[in-house]
Design a protein around this motif. Structure first.
Motif, PDB file in Angstrom:
ATOM      1  N   MET A  77       0.837  -1.186   0.000  1.00  0.00           N
ATOM      2  CA  MET A  77       0.000   0.000   0.000  1.00  0.00           C
ATOM      3  C   MET A  77       0.869   1.233   0.000  1.00  0.00           C
ATOM      4  SD  MET A  77      -2.653   1.120   2.957  1.00  0.00           S
ATOM      5  CE  MET A  77      -3.680  -0.282   2.648  1.00  0.00           C
ATOM      6  N   ALA A 125      -0.893  -2.478   6.047  1.00  0.00           N
ATOM      7  CA  ALA A 125      -0.781  -3.475   4.990  1.00  0.00           C
ATOM      8  C   ALA A 125      -0.228  -4.777   5.562  1.00  0.00           C
ATOM      9  CB  ALA A 125       0.141  -2.947   3.881  1.00  0.00           C
ATOM     10  N   ILE A 167       6.662  -4.393   1.877  1.00  0.00           N
ATOM     11  CA  ILE A 167       5.203  -4.482   1.821  1.00  0.00           C
ATOM     12  C   ILE A 167       4.830  -5.671   0.960  1.00  0.00           C
ATOM     13  CG2 ILE A 167       3.074  -3.309   1.179  1.00  0.00           C
ATOM     14  CD1 ILE A 167       4.481  -0.668   1.600  1.00  0.00           C
ATOM     15  N   ASP A 227       2.970  -8.071  -1.345  1.00  0.00           N
ATOM     16  CA  ASP A 227       2.016  -7.810  -2.421  1.00  0.00           C
ATOM     17  C   ASP A 227       1.541  -9.144  -2.968  1.00  0.00           C
ATOM     18  OD1 ASP A 227       0.513  -6.902  -4.483  1.00  0.00           O
ATOM     19  OD2 ASP A 227       2.125  -5.908  -5.577  1.00  0.00           O
TER      20      ASP A 227
END
Length: 291
Positions: free
Chosen positions: A1, A158, A245, A247
């Motif tokens: 994010m 996230a 992060i 994904d």
């Protein structure tokens, strides 16, 4: 994010920035700054506002800046800047939460990646890290409330993958994240329009600098390598933290690609069987010679 994943329709909430009045829209501007002042004042009350009373009031004189803010979203509002900061605070909050669940004081004592040499020193370091983690959690709460007070939609936490395998990796990444956060606040703060929110952001910035010094020194690094710290642009910061992060889109894309390939292979197989049926080579259908 990323910081721009929030609901753009909620940037100003019920603050009507298009109203025209006798002052050519000045009323809307005043309403926005008024709400920013309320948000900033609420944050000062919630966070204690330590040290901020020493800030000097604006003397009304305009000063020229050598360069503008390093916040890449030129059309952004205070909400966008706060959500950018909130994105980083979510990351740091999750990092310390994960690290302190993974390692205990004894792990820091046994590691060669810290300066501690006694159990007492290890306990002090661990308590300092717990305090830093509590600060990051508090920053998340404060920034979330600020965005909501301005009528915006706060970005959410996230999924993260820090790849923490040992204390050395934790200490190194802690220093990197804290110093990145300090540079990010320094780069984005000039883009904040509300003086009240700016004072609060600078208060958070100074605390992040304290964090950076503590974890860097504890990991045998130089806590103050430069006379003046350089700010960092939003794009640079997001690129630096992006790998942490998680994904799921790539994994989903691979699954979809695999399903597509299987579907294509199935269609090709069916087409081949149909062709064989027409030629009579697989089904045993007699040919014209009666074989």
């Amino acid at each position: 994010m990323t910081a721009n994943d929030h609901d753009t329709d909620g940037r100003s909430g019920d603050i009507d920035m298009t109203d025209n009045d006798d002052n050519g829209g000045g009323g809307s501007r005043r309403r926005f700054l008024s709400r920013s002042a309320i948000a900033g004042g609420a944050l000062l009350a919630l966070g204690g506002g330590a040290g901020l009373s020493l800030a000097q009031e604006d003397d009304g004189e305009d000063s020229e800046e050598a360069e503008g803010p390093l916040f890449d979203d030129e059309e952004g509002t205070d909400v966008d800047v706060l959500n950018y900061a909130l994105t980083l605070e979510h990351l740091e909050n999750a990092f310390y939460r994960t690290g302190l669940e993974t390692f205990d004081a004894a792990d820091f004592l046994e590691s060669d990646a810290t300066i501690v040499s006694t159990e007492a020193d290890a306990e002090v370091l661990y308590e300092n890290l717990e305090t830093i983690g509590e600060h990051e959690a508090a920053h998340v709460d404060l920034l979330t409330q600020a965005v909501e007070l301005l009528g915006g939609t706060p970005v959410e936490e996230a999924e993260y993958d820090f790849g923490l395998e040992d204390v050395a990796g934790f200490m190194s990444l802690a220093s990197t994240l804290e110093n990145t956060g300090v540079a990010a606040y320094a780069g984005a703060a000039p883009a904040i329009e509300s003086p009240d929110l700016l004072r609060t952001a600078l208060g958070v910035h100074s605390v992040e600098a304290r964090h950076a010094a503590v974890v860097t020194a504890a990991g045998s690094g130089d806590p103050y390598p430069d006379v003046i710290d350089d700010p960092a642009a939003q794009s640079e910061v997001l690129a630096a933290v992006g790998p942490f992060i998680a994904d799921d889109s790539d994994e989903e894309g691979e699954d979809e690609e695999g399903e597509d390939e299987e579907a294509e292979e199935g269609e090709e197989g069916e087409a081949a069987e149909d062709e064989d049926d027409e030629n009579g080579t697989e089904t045993g259908t007699p040919n014209e010679n009666g074989a």
